[in-house]
Design a protein around this motif. Sequence first.
Motif, PDB file in Angstrom:
ATOM      1  N   SER A 139      -4.442  10.324  -4.125  1.00  0.00           N
ATOM      2  CA  SER A 139      -4.609  11.763  -3.960  1.00  0.00           C
ATOM      3  C   SER A 139      -3.519  12.512  -4.709  1.00  0.00           C
ATOM      4  CB  SER A 139      -4.566  12.140  -2.475  1.00  0.00           C
ATOM      5  OG  SER A 139      -4.620  13.537  -2.307  1.00  0.00           O
ATOM      6  N   SER A 140      -3.865  13.696  -5.194  1.00  0.00           N
ATOM      7  CA  SER A 140      -2.870  14.533  -5.852  1.00  0.00           C
ATOM      8  C   SER A 140      -2.266  15.525  -4.866  1.00  0.00           C
ATOM      9  CB  SER A 140      -3.504  15.266  -7.028  1.00  0.00           C
ATOM     10  OG  SER A 140      -4.636  16.003  -6.615  1.00  0.00           O
TER      11      SER A 140
ATOM     12  N   GLY B 101       0.816  -1.205   0.000  1.00  0.00           N
ATOM     13  CA  GLY B 101       0.000   0.000   0.000  1.00  0.00           C
ATOM     14  C   GLY B 101       0.850   1.255   0.000  1.00  0.00           C
ATOM     15  N   GLY B 102       0.183   2.386  -0.149  1.00  0.00           N
ATOM     16  CA  GLY B 102       0.910   3.653  -0.132  1.00  0.00           C
ATOM     17  C   GLY B 102       0.092   4.768  -0.728  1.00  0.00           C
ATOM     18  N   LEU B 103       0.788   5.873  -1.011  1.00  0.00           N
ATOM     19  CA  LEU B 103       0.166   7.058  -1.599  1.00  0.00           C
ATOM     20  C   LEU B 103       0.476   7.086  -3.094  1.00  0.00           C
ATOM     21  CD1 LEU B 103      -1.201   9.859  -1.393  1.00  0.00           C
ATOM     22  CD2 LEU B 103       1.074  10.787  -0.842  1.00  0.00           C
ATOM     23  N   VAL B 104      -0.558   7.291  -3.900  1.00  0.00           N
ATOM     24  CA  VAL B 104      -0.382   7.340  -5.349  1.00  0.00           C
ATOM     25  C   VAL B 104      -1.293   8.412  -5.924  1.00  0.00           C
ATOM     26  CG1 VAL B 104      -2.121   5.539  -5.735  1.00  0.00           C
ATOM     27  CG2 VAL B 104      -0.331   5.920  -7.451  1.00  0.00           C
ATOM     28  N   GLN B 105      -0.872   9.013  -7.015  1.00  0.00           N
ATOM     29  CA  GLN B 105      -1.693  10.042  -7.655  1.00  0.00           C
ATOM     30  C   GLN B 105      -2.823   9.395  -8.463  1.00  0.00           C
ATOM     31  OE1 GLN B 105       0.864  12.567  -9.991  1.00  0.00           O
ATOM     32  NE2 GLN B 105       1.548  13.721  -8.195  1.00  0.00           N
ATOM     33  N   PRO B 106      -3.896  10.128  -8.659  1.00  0.00           N
ATOM     34  CA  PRO B 106      -4.965   9.611  -9.525  1.00  0.00           C
ATOM     35  C   PRO B 106      -4.417   9.211 -10.891  1.00  0.00           C
ATOM     36  CG  PRO B 106      -5.729  11.542  -8.364  1.00  0.00           C
ATOM     37  CD  PRO B 106      -4.257  11.422  -8.062  1.00  0.00           C
ATOM     38  N   GLY B 107      -4.897   8.059 -11.392  1.00  0.00           N
ATOM     39  CA  GLY B 107      -4.386   7.527 -12.649  1.00  0.00           C
ATOM     40  C   GLY B 107      -3.193   6.613 -12.493  1.00  0.00           C
ATOM     41  N   GLY B 108      -2.628   6.576 -11.310  1.00  0.00           N
ATOM     42  CA  GLY B 108      -1.457   5.757 -11.068  1.00  0.00           C
ATOM     43  C   GLY B 108      -1.794   4.301 -10.772  1.00  0.00           C
TER      44      GLY B 108
ATOM     45  N   ASN C  35       1.697 -19.584  -1.692  1.00  0.00           N
ATOM     46  CA  ASN C  35       0.572 -19.173  -0.818  1.00  0.00           C
ATOM     47  C   ASN C  35       0.401 -17.661  -0.818  1.00  0.00           C
ATOM     48  OD1 ASN C  35       0.077 -21.841  -0.128  1.00  0.00           O
ATOM     49  ND2 ASN C  35       1.360 -21.759   1.699  1.00  0.00           N
ATOM     50  N   MET C  36       0.431 -17.077  -1.994  1.00  0.00           N
ATOM     51  CA  MET C  36       0.332 -15.625  -2.112  1.00  0.00           C
ATOM     52  C   MET C  36      -0.789 -15.236  -3.074  1.00  0.00           C
ATOM     53  SD  MET C  36       4.195 -14.139  -1.920  1.00  0.00           S
ATOM     54  CE  MET C  36       3.522 -12.497  -1.609  1.00  0.00           C
ATOM     55  N   VAL C  37      -1.345 -14.067  -2.828  1.00  0.00           N
ATOM     56  CA  VAL C  37      -2.331 -13.463  -3.721  1.00  0.00           C
ATOM     57  C   VAL C  37      -1.937 -12.009  -3.938  1.00  0.00           C
ATOM     58  CG1 VAL C  37      -3.917 -12.844  -1.842  1.00  0.00           C
ATOM     59  CG2 VAL C  37      -4.795 -13.147  -4.168  1.00  0.00           C
ATOM     60  N   TYR C  38      -2.237 -11.518  -5.132  1.00  0.00           N
ATOM     61  CA  TYR C  38      -1.841 -10.175  -5.520  1.00  0.00           C
ATOM     62  C   TYR C  38      -3.059  -9.407  -6.021  1.00  0.00           C
ATOM     63  CZ  TYR C  38       2.541 -12.758  -5.701  1.00  0.00           C
ATOM     64  OH  TYR C  38       3.600 -13.576  -5.398  1.00  0.00           O
ATOM     65  N   LEU C  39      -2.953  -8.074  -5.952  1.00  0.00           N
ATOM     66  CA  LEU C  39      -3.970  -7.214  -6.542  1.00  0.00           C
ATOM     67  C   LEU C  39      -3.254  -6.101  -7.289  1.00  0.00           C
ATOM     68  CD1 LEU C  39      -7.064  -6.785  -6.753  1.00  0.00           C
ATOM     69  CD2 LEU C  39      -6.828  -5.104  -4.900  1.00  0.00           C
ATOM     70  N   GLN C  40      -3.299  -6.171  -8.609  1.00  0.00           N
ATOM     71  CA  GLN C  40      -2.735  -5.109  -9.450  1.00  0.00           C
ATOM     72  C   GLN C  40      -3.828  -4.070  -9.666  1.00  0.00           C
ATOM     73  OE1 GLN C  40       0.448  -4.661 -10.763  1.00  0.00           O
ATOM     74  NE2 GLN C  40      -0.350  -2.668 -11.371  1.00  0.00           N
ATOM     75  N   MET C  41      -3.559  -2.848  -9.244  1.00  0.00           N
ATOM     76  CA  MET C  41      -4.541  -1.781  -9.329  1.00  0.00           C
ATOM     77  C   MET C  41      -4.037  -0.707 -10.273  1.00  0.00           C
ATOM     78  SD  MET C  41      -5.635  -1.494  -5.313  1.00  0.00           S
ATOM     79  CE  MET C  41      -4.051  -0.859  -4.819  1.00  0.00           C
ATOM     80  N   ASN C  42      -4.742  -0.501 -11.368  1.00  0.00           N
ATOM     81  CA  ASN C  42      -4.384   0.500 -12.367  1.00  0.00           C
ATOM     82  C   ASN C  42      -5.470   1.563 -12.444  1.00  0.00           C
ATOM     83  OD1 ASN C  42      -2.103  -1.056 -13.036  1.00  0.00           O
ATOM     84  ND2 ASN C  42      -3.253  -2.201 -14.581  1.00  0.00           N
ATOM     85  N   SER C  43      -5.131   2.684 -13.056  1.00  0.00           N
ATOM     86  CA  SER C  43      -6.089   3.785 -13.240  1.00  0.00           C
ATOM     87  C   SER C  43      -6.789   4.122 -11.931  1.00  0.00           C
ATOM     88  CB  SER C  43      -7.117   3.426 -14.319  1.00  0.00           C
ATOM     89  OG  SER C  43      -6.485   3.116 -15.539  1.00  0.00           O
ATOM     90  N   LEU C  44      -6.014   4.264 -10.888  1.00  0.00           N
ATOM     91  CA  LEU C  44      -6.584   4.479  -9.563  1.00  0.00           C
ATOM     92  C   LEU C  44      -7.314   5.810  -9.469  1.00  0.00           C
ATOM     93  CD1 LEU C  44      -3.721   2.924  -7.476  1.00  0.00           C
ATOM     94  CD2 LEU C  44      -6.137   2.293  -7.282  1.00  0.00           C
ATOM     95  N   LYS C  45      -8.381   5.804  -8.685  1.00  0.00           N
ATOM     96  CA  LYS C  45      -9.222   6.978  -8.485  1.00  0.00           C
ATOM     97  C   LYS C  45      -9.229   7.332  -7.001  1.00  0.00           C
ATOM     98  CE  LYS C  45     -12.376   5.268 -12.086  1.00  0.00           C
ATOM     99  NZ  LYS C  45     -13.784   4.888 -12.376  1.00  0.00           N
TER     100      LYS C  45
END
Length: 120
Positions: free
Chosen positions: A119-120, A9-16, A76-86
């Motif tokens: 967030s921007s 997790g972390g901080l990312v700009q919109p669209g990231g 024993n792992m699961v991932y979530l790739q999140m694109n075009s974040l809002k």
Amino acid sequence: QVTVVESGGGLVQPGGSLRLSCAASGEIIGINSMAWYRQVPGQERELVATITRGGATDYADSVKGRFTISRDNAKNMVYLQMNSLKPEDTAVYFCTADISTKTVSYTYYWGQGTQVTVSS
């Protein structure tokens, strides 16, 4: 004993983009479904995506086409790739897994969550 730990997790700009990881460890015999949920303070926990042991996936309508869930059964792992974040994706993201051990039949275990802030 079983532990489930999220990371990424972390901080990312919109669209990231961000990639969340979740590792299950302990005396695990098998894992059925794995899933990601998210929760905003004051709101109910929301199902984001699920994946079966065989790889079948399902997504909340709000993330379809933007998020991809995957898993590595050997690790024993699961991932979530999140694109075009809002900004509305901002939440604490939780991992859960349906795990069987030597002493306990299939039971859902939860991680402590990882914060995602868009967030921007």
